[in-house]
Design a protein around this motif. Structure first.
Motif, mmCIF file in Angstrom:
data_model
loop_
_atom_site.group_PDB
_atom_site.id
_atom_site.type_symbol
_atom_site.label_atom_id
_atom_site.label_comp_id
_atom_site.label_asym_id
_atom_site.label_seq_id
_atom_site.Cartn_x
_atom_site.Cartn_y
_atom_site.Cartn_z
ATOM 1 N N PRO A 272 42.248 43.689 38.677
ATOM 2 C CA PRO A 272 41.216 44.433 38.958
ATOM 3 C C PRO A 272 40.037 44.307 38.231
ATOM 4 O O PRO A 272 40.174 43.670 37.053
ATOM 5 C CB PRO A 272 41.969 45.829 38.385
ATOM 6 N N PRO A 273 38.895 44.406 38.642
ATOM 7 C CA PRO A 273 38.442 45.230 39.893
ATOM 8 C C PRO A 273 38.205 44.036 41.012
ATOM 9 O O PRO A 273 37.612 44.575 42.102
ATOM 10 C CB PRO A 273 37.167 45.790 39.428
ATOM 11 N N ILE A 274 38.747 42.948 41.174
ATOM 12 C CA ILE A 274 38.293 41.686 41.962
ATOM 13 C C ILE A 274 38.527 42.269 43.618
ATOM 14 O O ILE A 274 37.870 42.436 44.362
ATOM 15 C CB ILE A 274 39.179 40.497 41.495
ATOM 16 N N PRO A 275 39.781 42.981 43.737
ATOM 17 C CA PRO A 275 40.139 43.410 45.149
ATOM 18 C C PRO A 275 39.141 44.525 45.556
ATOM 19 O O PRO A 275 38.711 44.431 46.843
ATOM 20 C CB PRO A 275 41.424 43.790 45.177
ATOM 21 N N PHE A 276 38.626 45.436 44.629
ATOM 22 C CA PHE A 276 37.869 46.511 44.981
ATOM 23 C C PHE A 276 36.414 45.893 45.143
ATOM 24 O O PHE A 276 35.539 46.362 46.008
ATOM 25 C CB PHE A 276 37.795 47.621 44.224
ATOM 26 N N LEU A 277 36.064 45.155 44.326
ATOM 27 C CA LEU A 277 34.753 44.194 44.490
ATOM 28 C C LEU A 277 34.791 43.610 45.829
ATOM 29 O O LEU A 277 33.568 43.781 46.540
ATOM 30 C CB LEU A 277 34.738 43.376 43.567
ATOM 31 N N ALA A 278 35.800 42.827 46.209
ATOM 32 C CA ALA A 278 35.619 42.012 47.274
ATOM 33 C C ALA A 278 35.451 43.008 48.651
ATOM 34 O O ALA A 278 34.863 42.797 49.539
ATOM 35 C CB ALA A 278 37.094 41.266 47.550
ATOM 36 N N SER A 279 36.184 44.176 48.435
ATOM 37 C CA SER A 279 36.008 45.169 49.561
ATOM 38 C C SER A 279 34.529 45.723 49.625
ATOM 39 O O SER A 279 33.968 46.012 50.622
ATOM 40 C CB SER A 279 36.848 46.419 49.582
#
Length: 303
Positions: A272-279
């Motif tokens: 985190p927060p990479i997956p949410f940043l990608a979205s």
């Protein structure tokens, strides 16, 4: 009686895809998992439509026979030279990259039905306005995988401009269990025979909405973590070389350097927060592209 069907669902037989330097599985869900998910969401029928592959659909069909409360239709999302076409009620594999006309003829020769998936997508190869030239049975007016606000609106507009020409189809385009259940097709009756009659008589109704963006994050995390798990299982000697899961075969063929790179890259992505940043970045890009397309239309038609 009104029933629900999901006419566009993927399993791990859809293989992998490339996006620039990235290569990742389209889905890590088994055919059995997707059938169970469709049942959970109240579907009377689910159509398994992997990318240019029907093995998963036949496997799902065999599994559904043991359940007796859901029908599976053998389908295929076929890449043609003009964009993707879904064939339903197929008996045999149809080779990709033929023209759309040739592909539809092959679908018809098997007694199948032809659907245009996400016909106006701007980031997936699709038929666009060529749907007006083709002998299609239906078009997706709500595709659950397209949250851009352009693709489905364009399809719905085209559908309304051609009353009675096509069946109206709503489908999840689910590549994971997280994105199923938000979009479906309603039809009178129950079971695959009634669904087929409804498509041919144009009495279906597209229902629902695209899956929320956060479900795409869940899908991407599942893809990454399951891929990492397969690599670890390979190191432990637990992968079956006779397994026809294409992802297992890909993992078995990966050289050690790529295995290590996949584990490192996967570990970084899951932090985190990479997956949410990608979205967030993906959503921002979609909004920007949609705005650009709308502005182009305004300039073209002066409104």
């Amino acid at each position: 009686m009104i029933s629900k069907a999901d006419t566009h669902v993927h399993t791990f037989y859809s293989g992998t895809t490339n996006y620039k330097v990235l290569r990742f599985p389209e889905s890590v869900a088994s055919p059995e998992t997707q059938v169970d998910c469709a049942r959970k969401h109240g579907m009377s029928v689910v159509c398994i439509t992997d990318h240019s592959e029907i093995k998963g659909a036949f496997r799902a069909e065999r599994y559904a026979r043991t359940l007796k409360d859901i029908d599976v239709v053998v389908g295929d999302e076929i890449m043609t030279a003009d964009g993707e076409v879904i064939g339903l009620w197929l008996n045999e594999f149809i080779k990709p990259e033929m023209s759309a006309e040739e592909t539809i003829d092959e679908i018809r020769s098997q007694g199948g039905i032809a659907i245009a998936p996400h016909p106006f997508s701007f980031y997936v190869r699709c038929l666009r306005h060529k749907i007006n030239e083709l002998d299609l049975d239906g078009i997706e007016t709500i595709n659950g995988g397209h949250v851009d606000g352009w693709t489905n609106n364009m399809a719905m507009g085209c559908f309304r401009d051609n009353p009675g020409r096509w069946a109206e189809i709503g489908a999840s385009d689910a590549h994971s269990v997280y994105t199923m259940g938000y979009t479906w097709t309603e039809f009178p009756g129950e079971g695959e025979d009634d669904l087929r009659k409804a498509i041919l008589s144009r009495t279906t109704k597209a229902c629902g909405r695209p899956a929320p963006v956060f479900t795409q994050s869940q899908w991407s995390l599942q893809v990454v973590t399951d891929g990492m798990k397969m690599i670890v299982e390979r190191w432990l000697g637990r992968l079956d070389p006779n397994d026809d899961n294409p992802l297992v075969q890909k993992t078995l063929s990966l050289p050690p350097a790529k295995q290590a790179a996949a584990l490192i890259g996967g570990g970084i992505y899951c932090t985190p927060p990479i997956p949410f940043l990608a979205s967030w970045l993906a959503t921002t890009w979609l909004k920007k592209q949609t705005t650009m397309l709308k502005n182009q239309l305004r300039k073209t038609f002066n409104y």
